[in-house]
Design a protein around this motif. Sequence first.
Motif, short mmCIF file in Angstrom:
data_model
loop_
_atom_site.label_atom_id
_atom_site.label_comp_id
_atom_site.label_asym_id
_atom_site.label_seq_id
_atom_site.Cartn_x
_atom_site.Cartn_y
_atom_site.Cartn_z
N ASN A 137 -4.00 -18.87 44.04
CA ASN A 137 -2.72 -18.93 44.75
C ASN A 137 -2.52 -17.58 45.44
O ASN A 137 -2.33 -16.56 44.78
CB ASN A 137 -1.59 -19.22 43.76
CG ASN A 137 -0.25 -19.42 44.45
OD1 ASN A 137 -0.16 -19.38 45.66
ND2 ASN A 137 0.79 -19.66 43.66
N VAL A 138 -2.59 -17.56 46.77
CA VAL A 138 -2.56 -16.31 47.52
C VAL A 138 -1.20 -16.14 48.20
O VAL A 138 -0.66 -17.10 48.76
CB VAL A 138 -3.70 -16.27 48.56
CG1 VAL A 138 -3.65 -14.98 49.37
CG2 VAL A 138 -5.05 -16.42 47.87
N TYR A 139 -0.67 -14.93 48.18
CA TYR A 139 0.65 -14.64 48.75
C TYR A 139 0.73 -13.16 49.11
O TYR A 139 -0.19 -12.37 48.78
CB TYR A 139 1.77 -15.01 47.76
CG TYR A 139 1.54 -14.48 46.36
CD1 TYR A 139 2.13 -13.29 45.93
CD2 TYR A 139 0.74 -15.18 45.45
CE1 TYR A 139 1.93 -12.79 44.66
CE2 TYR A 139 0.52 -14.69 44.16
CZ TYR A 139 1.12 -13.49 43.77
OH TYR A 139 0.90 -13.00 42.51
N GLY A 140 1.78 -12.77 49.80
CA GLY A 140 1.96 -11.38 50.18
C GLY A 140 3.05 -10.71 49.36
O GLY A 140 4.06 -11.33 49.04
N VAL A 141 2.82 -9.46 49.00
CA VAL A 141 3.81 -8.69 48.23
C VAL A 141 4.16 -7.41 48.98
O VAL A 141 3.33 -6.82 49.66
CB VAL A 141 3.29 -8.34 46.81
CG1 VAL A 141 3.18 -9.59 45.96
CG2 VAL A 141 1.94 -7.63 46.87
N SER A 142 5.41 -7.02 48.85
CA SER A 142 5.88 -5.80 49.52
C SER A 142 5.39 -4.57 48.79
O SER A 142 5.40 -4.51 47.56
CB SER A 142 7.41 -5.79 49.59
OG SER A 142 7.87 -6.88 50.36
N VAL A 143 4.97 -3.56 49.58
CA VAL A 143 4.58 -2.26 49.04
C VAL A 143 5.45 -1.22 49.72
O VAL A 143 5.55 -1.21 50.95
CB VAL A 143 3.08 -1.96 49.32
CG1 VAL A 143 2.68 -0.63 48.70
CG2 VAL A 143 2.20 -3.08 48.79
N PRO A 144 6.13 -0.36 48.94
CA PRO A 144 7.02 0.64 49.54
C PRO A 144 6.33 1.45 50.63
O PRO A 144 5.16 1.83 50.49
CB PRO A 144 7.43 1.53 48.36
CG PRO A 144 7.29 0.64 47.17
CD PRO A 144 6.14 -0.27 47.47
N ASP A 145 7.07 1.70 51.73
CA ASP A 145 6.61 2.51 52.85
C ASP A 145 5.42 1.93 53.59
O ASP A 145 4.64 2.65 54.22
CB ASP A 145 6.27 3.95 52.38
CG ASP A 145 7.47 4.65 51.79
OD1 ASP A 145 8.58 4.47 52.33
OD2 ASP A 145 7.32 5.36 50.78
N HIS A 146 5.25 0.62 53.50
CA HIS A 146 4.20 -0.07 54.25
C HIS A 146 4.79 -1.25 55.00
O HIS A 146 5.59 -2.00 54.42
CB HIS A 146 3.08 -0.57 53.33
CG HIS A 146 2.21 0.51 52.79
ND1 HIS A 146 2.63 1.40 51.80
CD2 HIS A 146 0.93 0.87 53.10
CE1 HIS A 146 1.64 2.24 51.53
NE2 HIS A 146 0.61 1.96 52.30
N MET B 240 0.71 5.72 41.50
CA MET B 240 0.01 6.36 42.62
C MET B 240 0.15 5.52 43.89
O MET B 240 0.31 6.06 44.99
CB MET B 240 -1.47 6.54 42.28
CG MET B 240 -1.76 7.60 41.25
SD MET B 240 -3.52 7.67 40.84
CE MET B 240 -4.21 8.26 42.39
N ILE B 241 0.13 4.20 43.73
CA ILE B 241 0.29 3.30 44.89
C ILE B 241 1.70 3.43 45.45
O ILE B 241 1.90 3.55 46.66
CB ILE B 241 -0.02 1.84 44.50
CG1 ILE B 241 -1.50 1.69 44.15
CG2 ILE B 241 0.36 0.88 45.62
CD1 ILE B 241 -1.84 0.36 43.48
N LEU B 242 2.70 3.42 44.56
CA LEU B 242 4.10 3.51 45.00
C LEU B 242 4.41 4.86 45.67
O LEU B 242 5.20 4.93 46.60
CB LEU B 242 5.04 3.29 43.82
CG LEU B 242 5.02 1.92 43.14
CD1 LEU B 242 6.13 1.82 42.11
CD2 LEU B 242 5.17 0.79 44.15
#
Length: 631
Positions: A522-531, A623-625
């Motif tokens: 099941n593929v979907y998009g997620v929000s990443v801060p500053d992107h 680190m990602i955030l």
Amino acid sequence: MRGWDGLYLLPVPPSWLPGAAVGILSLHFVQKLLFPYFWADLRYLLKVLTYGLRMETYRLQGRVVTVLDKFVKQAEKQPHKPFLIYEGTVHTYRDVDRRSNRIAQVFLQHEALKKGDTVALLMGNEPDFIHVWFGLAKLGCVVAFLNFNVRFRSLLHCVSSCEPKILVVGADLLGTLEEILPKLQKDVSVWIMAKDSTFPNVHTLLDKIEAASEDPVPVNRCSANSLKSAVLYIFTSGTTGLPKAAVISHLQVLKGAAGLWAFGATSEDIIYITLPLYHSAASLLGIGGCIELGATCVLKKKFSASQFWSDCRRYNVTVIQYIGELCRYLCNQPVKEEEKNHKVRLAVGNGVRNDVWKEFLDRFGAVKICEFYGATEGNICFMNHTGKVGAVGRTNFFYKLFFPFDLIKYDFQKDEPIRNKHGWCEKVKKGEAGLLISKVNAKNPFFGYAGNKRHTEKKLLCEVFKKGDLYFNTGDLMVQDHDNFLYFWDRIGDTFRWKGENVATTEVSDVIVMLDFIQEANVYGVSVPDHEGKAGMASLILKHNASLDLEQMYKQVVTYLPRYACPLFLRVQEKMEMTGTFKQQKFRLVDEGFNPSTITDPLYFLDNSKKAYVLLTKELHEMILSGKMKL
């Protein structure tokens, strides 16, 4: 007394003049208060009307004038003016015209191409992309722009869907050609931009160009019978999974080419294009816009944030094109003293976030951001001609008169427009998010997709407000505020946007479930801060007694998917949640994101530096955030 008498020689103003002055001043303040955008709207509307009247004049005269016709005229009018600048080399209007003639002559002599035949073009950003495009257009061919990021199965699908007679491949994409050549249809003639070939039955183009004549091909080959006839296929991702070939007519190319002019660009401008030419933004708005203006284009092989402003200074660039990601990359560069030392006055594009918009202006000076909205295959366009931060455009009574559209209520659970008890769709109120739909009529046609009538029909909504009406479904949710500014809100359906590209979730899941240890994806998009956009994430169900092979997973996605479509995050679940209509449930998964502190399921991250999927720990999540981990 004589001195006093002289005073009467001065003119006495009429008694009504002070009142008139006060009235005019009052009207000015009322206009500023109640209709602050009146003059800006009027100027923009007059531009739209001027261009429309010009096209209507051609029609009444029985003339069909295309962008290619305009280019040939520019080459006659200003042959020595630079049209393209690429890696320091100048290509004048005459140079491009003559080289495109050579390419047309090669195919005229070596291939039995008929007017209306399709030729697919798989090339990166380079002058020969434009030479081949124009040369084939001079033969009356429809040119299909292939996305060079697309790989193997998807690329083969793109080629077969547009049914080309010829495939032209750039010298730097021979590795991609090698992948698909064994499975390519035998009736497709393959040409490469090289002087010799190691591939069997593959023709070379560069050696034949040098020997070809510069004479124009017969005019009847390139003359268009109608502005509504197809001239390009540009591929776009949709809810069906695999890319679709949007039919682009001469009319759409002309409208796209007018964009820079509508935003205030002139023939004196130098436009910097770093976006890929297979995108409508670069090819229609950028290259087409230069032709419309008679301006100069600086073409970059690939966008480079570190070289961007030095290139602008080197070439005296005055207009740049962007997508939201591009602006963010520039803002993320280390601050330099000379970064405001440039001549850029306009930045034309879409998808920039409010915070990046403001930071961009603070960092890089008085650049007017010209945000616009428009789908490649769509029949509606909005332009933010006022510079309102965050808005993709603006509408008013007169604009809707010429380009009728509406925002309608949408059911996110059922993934379809809401209809009332009478079966009609309902409009949203101002300030509410609604699905953008645009009326299809003779003035605003929808040309659909090549080779698939079903996909074309799926993009249309019938019986929307009354019997017999027809609307184009953009698939985009928008908000119109009380000042009539429009804002992009989100995509609907099985797509999301990442790195400036549309990602089709079904295409990604189809590639993942090819693995023998995957039961369901099941593929979907997620929000990443500053992107900008959303990063890809896949929720996985493993087959009984199978284990997750991360090495195989990595090889699978990087081999069969474009880089921007590879899921950055994986989540392994025991059970897949479904909706009431037996579709995969995405909303809760999207809300939960990729936080290992709140999700108990195993999570993994695509670490490009290690070329592997690695366990997503709390430390890595931080680190990602914080932006320390590059995505």
